[in-house]
Design an enzyme around this catalytic site. Structure first.
Site, short mmCIF file in Angstrom:
data_model
loop_
_atom_site.label_atom_id
_atom_site.label_comp_id
_atom_site.label_asym_id
_atom_site.label_seq_id
_atom_site.Cartn_x
_atom_site.Cartn_y
_atom_site.Cartn_z
N CYS A 95 0.87 -1.19 0.00
CA CYS A 95 0.00 0.00 0.00
C CYS A 95 0.90 1.23 0.00
O CYS A 95 2.08 1.12 -0.34
CB CYS A 95 -0.99 -0.03 1.16
N ASN A 155 2.26 1.50 4.33
CA ASN A 155 2.57 0.22 5.01
C ASN A 155 2.27 0.29 6.52
O ASN A 155 2.95 -0.34 7.32
CB ASN A 155 4.02 -0.23 4.77
N CYS A 189 -1.46 0.90 7.39
CA CYS A 189 -2.91 0.64 7.53
C CYS A 189 -3.34 -0.63 6.78
O CYS A 189 -3.63 -1.66 7.40
CB CYS A 189 -3.73 1.82 7.02
N ARG A 190 -3.39 -0.57 5.45
CA ARG A 190 -4.00 -1.66 4.68
C ARG A 190 -3.10 -2.87 4.48
O ARG A 190 -3.53 -4.00 4.74
CB ARG A 190 -4.46 -1.13 3.31
N SER A 191 -1.86 -2.66 4.01
CA SER A 191 -1.04 -3.85 3.69
C SER A 191 -0.62 -4.65 4.93
O SER A 191 -0.60 -5.88 4.87
CB SER A 191 0.15 -3.51 2.79
N ASP A 250 -8.45 3.99 1.39
CA ASP A 250 -7.39 4.20 2.37
C ASP A 250 -7.98 4.70 3.69
O ASP A 250 -8.44 5.84 3.77
CB ASP A 250 -6.39 5.22 1.81
P1 4NP Z 1 -1.81 2.88 4.02
O1 4NP Z 1 -2.37 4.30 4.55
O2 4NP Z 1 -1.23 3.15 2.63
O3 4NP Z 1 -3.00 2.00 3.97
O4 4NP Z 1 -0.76 2.46 5.02
C1 4NP Z 1 -1.57 5.45 4.60
C2 4NP Z 1 -0.75 5.66 5.69
C3 4NP Z 1 0.00 6.82 5.78
C4 4NP Z 1 -0.09 7.78 4.77
C5 4NP Z 1 -0.92 7.57 3.68
C6 4NP Z 1 -1.66 6.41 3.60
N1 4NP Z 1 0.66 8.99 4.86
O5 4NP Z 1 0.50 9.86 3.98
O6 4NP Z 1 1.43 9.16 5.81
#
Ligand code: 4NP
Length: 155
Positions: free
Chosen positions: A8, A11, A13-15, A124
């Site tokens: 994702c 790294n 939240c989702r993955s 997300d």
């Molecule tokens: P993820 O979510 O891609 O599902 O881990 C996010 C976590 C952090 C950020 C964006 C998306 N960020 O911009 O810090």
């Protein structure tokens, strides 16, 4: 050993949620010695961090282990070493494709390409705050991905 990498953006939240749920399914089916699972982010902002509190809460709720999972950034080598690189949304897929060289034979696809889901992107939760909705999508995607792998790799 077959190798599966969930990807994702951050790294956190989702993955990592997909990594934890997929490993949980593998353990339940006694397949953890046959399939290696990991996760990575296309971005580097959270390298070394534990999963987001929302992801930890949902994994705790479903009694899914996530001990030791720490964010890391996707590397070019990942695109040579892993058999499957599974993105959560189309942005992830585009980012993975721009890192993958022409020599890469890794299968690059979105998680929900394996399920009956209409919208193929996992939203997300870092922005939506809806970790429960994301868990339901990831759970369905992981089960369908595992079915696909079992049939296609005869494990
Ligand atoms: P993820 O979510 O891609 O599902 O881990 C996010 C976590 C952090 C950020 C964006 C998306 N960020 O911009 O810090």
């Amino acid at each position: 050993m077959l190798k599966v990498l969930f990807v994702c953006l951050g790294n956190i939240c989702r993955s990592p949620m997909a990594e934890a749920r997929f490993r949980d399914l593998l353990i339940r089916e006694g397949l953890e010695q046959k399939v290696l699972v990991d996760s990575a982010g296309t971005g580097d902002w959270h390298v070394g961090n534990s999963p987001h509190e929302g992801t930890r809460q949902i994994l705790d709720q479903y009694k899914i282990e996530y001990k030791g999972i720490k964010a890391r950034q996707l590397t070019k080598d990942d695109l040579l070493n892993f058999d499957y690189v599974i993105g959560m949304d189309m942005d992830n897929i585009n980012n993975v494709h721009s890192l993958a060289g022409s020599e890469s034979v890794t299968i690059i696809s979105r998680l929900l390409d394996y399920s009956e889901q209409g919208n193929k992107d996992v939203p997300d939760p870092y922005y939506t705050g809806n970790f429960d909705e994301v868990y339901q999508l990831i759970d369905a995607g992981c089960q369908s991905l595992l079915d696909h792998i079992k049939i296609n790799h005869k494990i």
